[in-house]
Design an enzyme around this catalytic site. Structure first.
Site, PDB file in Angstrom:
ATOM      1  N   ARG A 255       0.819  -1.225   0.000  1.00  0.00           N
ATOM      2  CA  ARG A 255       0.000   0.000   0.000  1.00  0.00           C
ATOM      3  C   ARG A 255       0.847   1.266   0.000  1.00  0.00           C
ATOM      4  NH1 ARG A 255      -5.465  -1.086   3.386  1.00  0.00           N
ATOM      5  NH2 ARG A 255      -6.048  -2.908   2.187  1.00  0.00           N
TER       6      ARG A 255
ATOM      7  N   LYS B 255     -18.980 -17.838  -1.610  1.00  0.00           N
ATOM      8  CA  LYS B 255     -20.425 -17.640  -1.405  1.00  0.00           C
ATOM      9  C   LYS B 255     -21.101 -16.792  -2.475  1.00  0.00           C
ATOM     10  CE  LYS B 255     -20.609 -18.023   3.567  1.00  0.00           C
ATOM     11  NZ  LYS B 255     -20.835 -17.265   4.794  1.00  0.00           N
TER      12      LYS B 255
ATOM     13  N   GLY C 272      -8.668 -10.135  -2.815  1.00  0.00           N
ATOM     14  CA  GLY C 272      -7.500 -10.685  -2.131  1.00  0.00           C
ATOM     15  C   GLY C 272      -7.109 -12.079  -2.574  1.00  0.00           C
TER      16      GLY C 272
ATOM     17  N   GLY D  90     -12.406  -3.963  -0.618  1.00  0.00           N
ATOM     18  CA  GLY D  90     -13.838  -3.678  -0.481  1.00  0.00           C
ATOM     19  C   GLY D  90     -14.297  -2.569  -1.417  1.00  0.00           C
TER      20      GLY D  90
HETATM   21  P1  AMP Z   1     -14.131 -15.122  -1.771  1.00  0.00           P
HETATM   22  O1  AMP Z   1     -13.456 -14.366  -0.658  1.00  0.00           O
HETATM   23  O2  AMP Z   1     -15.610 -15.131  -1.688  1.00  0.00           O
HETATM   24  O3  AMP Z   1     -13.597 -14.734  -3.130  1.00  0.00           O
HETATM   25  O4  AMP Z   1     -13.766 -16.647  -1.535  1.00  0.00           O
HETATM   26  C1  AMP Z   1     -12.469 -17.130  -1.609  1.00  0.00           C
HETATM   27  C2  AMP Z   1     -12.430 -18.466  -0.955  1.00  0.00           C
HETATM   28  O5  AMP Z   1     -13.311 -19.343  -1.648  1.00  0.00           O
HETATM   29  C3  AMP Z   1     -11.068 -19.107  -1.000  1.00  0.00           C
HETATM   30  O6  AMP Z   1     -10.571 -19.182   0.313  1.00  0.00           O
HETATM   31  C4  AMP Z   1     -11.338 -20.502  -1.571  1.00  0.00           C
HETATM   32  O7  AMP Z   1     -10.701 -21.525  -0.848  1.00  0.00           O
HETATM   33  C5  AMP Z   1     -12.844 -20.638  -1.399  1.00  0.00           C
HETATM   34  N1  AMP Z   1     -13.409 -21.620  -2.332  1.00  0.00           N
HETATM   35  C6  AMP Z   1     -13.246 -21.700  -3.653  1.00  0.00           C
HETATM   36  N2  AMP Z   1     -13.846 -22.798  -4.140  1.00  0.00           N
HETATM   37  C7  AMP Z   1     -14.408 -23.450  -3.093  1.00  0.00           C
HETATM   38  C8  AMP Z   1     -15.154 -24.646  -2.958  1.00  0.00           C
HETATM   39  N3  AMP Z   1     -15.435 -25.420  -3.996  1.00  0.00           N
HETATM   40  N4  AMP Z   1     -15.576 -24.977  -1.719  1.00  0.00           N
HETATM   41  C9  AMP Z   1     -15.292 -24.210  -0.657  1.00  0.00           C
HETATM   42  N5  AMP Z   1     -14.585 -23.055  -0.724  1.00  0.00           N
HETATM   43  C10 AMP Z   1     -14.134 -22.674  -1.929  1.00  0.00           C
END
Ligand code: AMP
Length: 398
Positions: free
Chosen positions: A35, A198, A354, A377
């Site tokens: 940063r 999610k 990230g 964010g």
């Molecule tokens: P996000 O912060 O929502 O972009 O989520 C990133 C996280 O999603 C990472 O830590 C990944 O390990 C997790 N992720 C990706 N694919 C899967 C999956 N099939 N099942 C569970 N977690 C996942």
């Protein structure tokens, strides 16, 4: 939005809002200087013009009270090293002697004020607090893209006091320009790859992208809620029951808008989340109970690779598998490679978030991506189509 590149700051005291909310270890040493590095161009420009840079930032969450733990004095040494200038600590913006310290600065000097969040007025966007900061400078520059989604005194309110002297710094300007390259000025075919755990956290991004993309690839943990809604058996894969109706709605919206929507067609399944898990590749999408989808399978990689290869613009947010565990990282690695190769053939690629940044960096491909957004964010809100208060403030003045 006025841009500092077109101005000369000779003899001016320039208040620069930076985002030096950097990680510190137990010894209060900075463990990641990214940063600080990213503001170097702006600070150097002011210094080289013969101006005085007065840097200001927040650090952590001191909740409106002075707290030694969150003092920006901890970062003076590292920021001096990174910026290549002796950074002078100016103390708190409301201290009696701060004006004296600022007035002692000479052209080419760099000062740093104490953590602005030691005062409640900062996060409240308080006008009096903004005025108190503003009294110290002739010009205002915002180079804190990572905080642009906050309507705070130093990121938004302060612009009132510099109606014709407020500028976007290089970092903020580059973030906005590159995000606009995908959101408003994308060359077609435009493909977005949205992964991560999610649906709920990416929902508004997906909805905003449906009006913009030609192809949308949904993968990673969130794809299982979509697949479930389409009648696929997902075993013990990550699943959000509350999002099933929304997932169905997205599928029909995509259809109505003529967006090609793609999900995984095979999966790597595991019986637990660890390097020594038993795994197998599903022949179709169905995943039996007791197993969970942890990565995309080889047929999916092949299919997604073709779509990516034919794209002129690519946006990627969120890994397509649990890439932190090497055994489940092949899909994410393959996507990173496809995006990099397509970029080398002339496409524009933007990666943000990230985990996606960590993934391209893990596979040594960061230099083969057109732009990596570190806005966190703020970037996610930008992708949702929200006008960020820090940027709106700069746009509202001439
Ligand atoms: P996000 O912060 O929502 O972009 O989520 C990133 C996280 O999603 C990472 O830590 C990944 O390990 C997790 N992720 C990706 N694919 C899967 C999956 N099939 N099942 C569970 N977690 C996942």
């Amino acid at each position: 939005m006025k841009y500092i590149d077109n101005e000369n700051f000779k003899g001016k005291k320039v208040l620069v809002r930076v985002d030096y909310n950097v990680p510190l270890n137990d010894l209060f040493e900075v463990t990641d200087v990214t940063r600080i590095e990213r503001t170097k161009k702006t600070v150097s420009k002011i210094v080289n013009d013969g101006g005085i840079a007065i840097l200001m930032s927040h650090l952590g969450r001191p909740k409106g009270e002075a707290n030694e733990k969150f003092s920006l004095e901890h970062i003076i040494k590292r920021s001096s090293e990174v910026l290549g200038k002796n950074v002078i600590f100016l103390g708190d913006v409301l201290n009696d002697d701060v004006e004296k310290k600022v007035n002692a600065l000479k052209p080419g000097d760099v000062g740093l004020l104490e953590n602005l969040r030691f005062h409640k007025g900062e996060e409240k966007g308080d006008v009096e607090f903004a005025k108190a900061i503003a009294r110290l400078g002739d010009v205002y520059v915002n180079d804190a893209f990572g905080t642009a989604h906050r309507e705070h005194a130093s990121t938004a309110t302060i612009v009132k006091f510099f109606p014709s002297q407020s500028y976007a710094g290089y970092l903020l300007y580059e973030e906005v320009t590159n995000l606009e390259k995908v959101l408003s000025n994308a060359k077609s075919p435009f493909t977005a790859i949205i992964g991560g755990s999610k649906v709920s956290t990416k929902l508004n991004i997906i909805l905003n992208l449906l009006d913009r993309v030609d192809s949308l690839i949904i993968a990673g943990g969130m794809s299982y809620t979509f697949l479930h809604s389409l009648g696929v058996k997902i075993g013990n894969s990550i699943f959000e029951p509350d999002m099933v109706d929304m997932a169905k709605e997205i599928v029909s919206k995509a259809h109505l808008k003529g967006v090609d929507l793609y999900f995984p067609i095979d999966n790597i399944c595991a019986d637990k989340f660890s390097e020594d898990a038993n795994t197998y590749i599903t022949t179709q999408n169905h995943i039996p109970d007791g197993w969970e989808g942890v990565d995309i399978g080889p047929r999916t990689i092949q299919k997604f690779a073709r779509i990516i290869k034919d794209s002129e613009t690519i946006l990627w947010n969120g890994p397509v598998g649990v890439f932190e565990i090497d055994k489940f990282g092949f899909g994410t690695q393959s996507m990173a490679l496809c995006v990099a190769v397509t970029t080398m053939s002339g496409a524009f690629s933007l990666i943000g978030g990230g985990d996606s940044i960590a993934a391209v960096s893990k596979y040594g491909l960061s230099n083969f991506i057109s732009y990596i957004s570190t806005g966190g964010g703020a970037m996610l809100e930008y992708l949702e189509g929200i006008e960020l208060p820090g940027i709106k403030a700069l746009n509202d003045v001439e």
